[in-house]
Design a protein around this motif. Structure first.
Motif, PDB file in Angstrom:
ATOM      1  N   VAL A 115     -41.212 -50.819  31.518  1.00 34.08           N
ATOM      2  CA  VAL A 115     -41.569 -50.511  30.142  1.00 34.08           C
ATOM      3  C   VAL A 115     -42.646 -51.504  29.711  1.00 34.08           C
ATOM      4  N   ILE A 116     -43.810 -51.010  29.314  1.00 34.63           N
ATOM      5  CA  ILE A 116     -44.910 -51.853  28.840  1.00 34.63           C
ATOM      6  C   ILE A 116     -44.828 -51.935  27.317  1.00 34.63           C
ATOM      7  N   ASN A 117     -44.773 -53.155  26.788  1.00 32.45           N
ATOM      8  CA  ASN A 117     -44.703 -53.358  25.346  1.00 32.45           C
ATOM      9  C   ASN A 117     -45.730 -54.426  24.984  1.00 32.45           C
ATOM     10  N   GLU A 118     -46.872 -54.005  24.501  1.00 34.70           N
ATOM     11  CA  GLU A 118     -47.954 -54.921  24.178  1.00 34.70           C
ATOM     12  C   GLU A 118     -47.674 -55.753  22.929  1.00 34.70           C
ATOM     13  N   LYS A 119     -46.601 -55.462  22.203  1.00 38.90           N
ATOM     14  CA  LYS A 119     -46.252 -56.214  21.004  1.00 38.90           C
ATOM     15  C   LYS A 119     -45.487 -57.496  21.326  1.00 38.90           C
ATOM     16  N   LEU A 120     -45.040 -57.663  22.556  1.00 38.67           N
ATOM     17  CA  LEU A 120     -44.325 -58.888  22.943  1.00 38.67           C
ATOM     18  C   LEU A 120     -45.270 -60.084  22.891  1.00 38.67           C
ATOM     19  N   ASP A 151     -44.430 -62.418  28.214  1.00 37.75           N
ATOM     20  CA  ASP A 151     -43.824 -61.473  29.148  1.00 37.75           C
ATOM     21  C   ASP A 151     -42.326 -61.705  29.184  1.00 37.75           C
ATOM     22  N   GLU A 152     -41.589 -60.640  29.278  1.00 31.53           N
ATOM     23  CA  GLU A 152     -40.134 -60.709  29.285  1.00 31.53           C
ATOM     24  C   GLU A 152     -39.610 -59.716  30.310  1.00 31.53           C
TER      25      GLU A 152
END
Length: 147
Positions: free
Chosen positions: A6-11, A14-15
């Motif tokens: 899952v790509i989440n650019e709002k993080l 990196d998690e």
């Protein structure tokens, strides 16, 4: 095994979250991730008035005898006065396990594991060296290897 990216650019950073049914599967996945990230780093080991750079990935095992630590790699044996606990702290990797009070090994370099007397195990490493796994560490090594 089901996997998902899952790509989440709002993080902000990196998690990575790993969800597993068993601790064994989680430990094995962490070991693999560790192997491809931190295990590629170098260690600087002082030996006989010189400093050697050893890639963590190349370490097969290490043992202490008479206050001398011998690190076995793919190509050589390096002797130093560093303590085993000091080496383990410097390595900081899920791939390396302490298996007795005087030995540690790289689980990625195990060729096979055999039973020994009194509940101990013997790990035969890829370089042919035998490493004794004391009873105290047998459950940990079995969990990490998934056996």
């Amino acid at each position: 095994m089901k996997t998902e990216l899952v790509i989440n650019e709002k993080l902000h950073d990196d998690e990575v979250k790993i969800h597993t049914k068993t601790a064994t599967a989680g430990a094995r996945i962490l070991s693999y991730i560790d192997h491809f990230t931190t295990d590629r780093e170098n260690l600087i080991i002082r030996s006989d008035e010189e400093f050697l750079m050893i890639q963590k990935l190349d370490i097969i095992c290490a043992e202490v005898q008479d206050k001398t630590l011998t690190i076995y790699t793919q190509n050589e044996q390096v002797m130093t006065t560093k303590s085993l606990s000091g080496l383990m702290e410097e390595i900081k990797s899920e791939t390396f396990l302490k298996v007795s009070k005087s030995e540690m090994l790289n689980i990625q370099m195990i060729d096979r594991v055999e039973p020994s007397f009194s509940g101990n195990l013997i790990a035969r490493m890829k370089n042919g060296k035998k490493v004794s796994i004391s009873r105290r560490y047998v459950s940990l090594i079995k969990e990490r290897l998934g056996i």
